[in-house]
Design a protein around this motif. Sequence first.
Motif, short mmCIF file in Angstrom:
data_model
loop_
_atom_site.label_atom_id
_atom_site.label_comp_id
_atom_site.label_asym_id
_atom_site.label_seq_id
_atom_site.Cartn_x
_atom_site.Cartn_y
_atom_site.Cartn_z
N SER A 183 74.25 32.94 -2.08
CA SER A 183 73.81 32.30 -3.32
C SER A 183 73.44 33.37 -4.33
O SER A 183 73.21 34.52 -3.99
CB SER A 183 72.61 31.38 -3.06
N TYR B 199 68.78 24.57 -9.80
CA TYR B 199 70.05 25.17 -9.38
C TYR B 199 71.20 24.57 -10.18
O TYR B 199 71.21 23.37 -10.47
CB TYR B 199 70.30 24.91 -7.89
N VAL C 133 75.18 24.05 -9.60
CA VAL C 133 75.98 24.01 -8.39
C VAL C 133 77.40 23.58 -8.71
O VAL C 133 77.62 22.53 -9.32
CB VAL C 133 75.37 23.03 -7.36
N ARG D 65 69.01 26.43 3.43
CA ARG D 65 70.30 26.02 2.87
C ARG D 65 70.29 24.56 2.43
O ARG D 65 71.28 23.83 2.58
CB ARG D 65 71.42 26.29 3.87
N ARG E 194 73.00 23.17 -0.30
CA ARG E 194 74.34 23.09 0.29
C ARG E 194 74.45 21.91 1.25
O ARG E 194 75.46 21.20 1.27
CB ARG E 194 74.67 24.40 1.02
N THR F 10 79.37 22.44 -1.46
CA THR F 10 79.06 23.45 -2.48
C THR F 10 80.05 24.61 -2.40
O THR F 10 80.33 25.14 -1.33
CB THR F 10 77.63 23.98 -2.28
N ARG G 234 79.81 27.12 -5.18
CA ARG G 234 79.04 28.20 -5.80
C ARG G 234 77.65 27.68 -6.14
O ARG G 234 77.52 26.55 -6.62
CB ARG G 234 79.73 28.71 -7.07
N LEU G 235 76.63 28.50 -5.87
CA LEU G 235 75.24 28.07 -6.03
C LEU G 235 74.46 29.14 -6.77
O LEU G 235 74.38 30.28 -6.31
CB LEU G 235 74.62 27.79 -4.67
N ARG H 64 70.68 29.83 -8.65
CA ARG H 64 69.33 29.38 -9.00
C ARG H 64 69.00 29.93 -10.38
O ARG H 64 69.00 31.14 -10.60
CB ARG H 64 68.29 29.86 -7.97
#
Length: 210
Positions: free
Chosen positions: A45, A72, A74, A140, A143, A153, A155-156, A158
């Motif tokens: 992440s 987030y 996402v 996690r 996700r 997910t 791409r993550l 924050r």
Amino acid sequence: MSKLILFNKPFQVLCQFRAKDGKKTLADHLSIPGVYPAGRLDYDSEGLLILTDDGRLQAQISHPKHKLPKTYQVQVDGDITDDAIERLRQGVILKDGPTLPCRAKRINEPKLWPRNPPIRERAAIPTSWIELEITEGRNRQVRRMTAAVGFPTLRLIRVAIGQWRVDGLAPGEFREESVHLAQPAKTKRNFRSKPHSSRRRPTSTRPKRV
């Protein structure tokens, strides 16, 4: 005054300073002594990680009991539906129990730094973006939540922890702030610590010897 480091953690960097299995760590980007992560961010992440030199502030940012919101952005596999968004808002059932209700909405693709390496794209399958704000900190969690509603997910990132945001920081960059810990305020989103106890020993009720 407590030192606060806002760091944009790149993709595939461990949230620790000691190397492990040849993977990159915080030590590859930060050389500030005496600061430690307030919470974690998965190896795969990206985005905001807060570090501090104050143990009380570290606990107030990272401990789930304070319910500090974390936001987030996402990217998910597939064209996410309104039904899936509503299920995220209401809470979904995971192996370790139901999640709390959260804020969730679909967003346009945000203007972000390119990921290295980029995500795997498939021409026949679209992707979409959502924004989630949660107050829990399970392993996690985001996700697992998106997978539970049928949209894994890809791409993550924050983008915020409480009042602090990653805005203006490229991957690997950081900025330093100072935070004053004083008496706790009445608002839910203050991060001030409780004052030290000033209780005295109870006075003995036994009669004095003369």
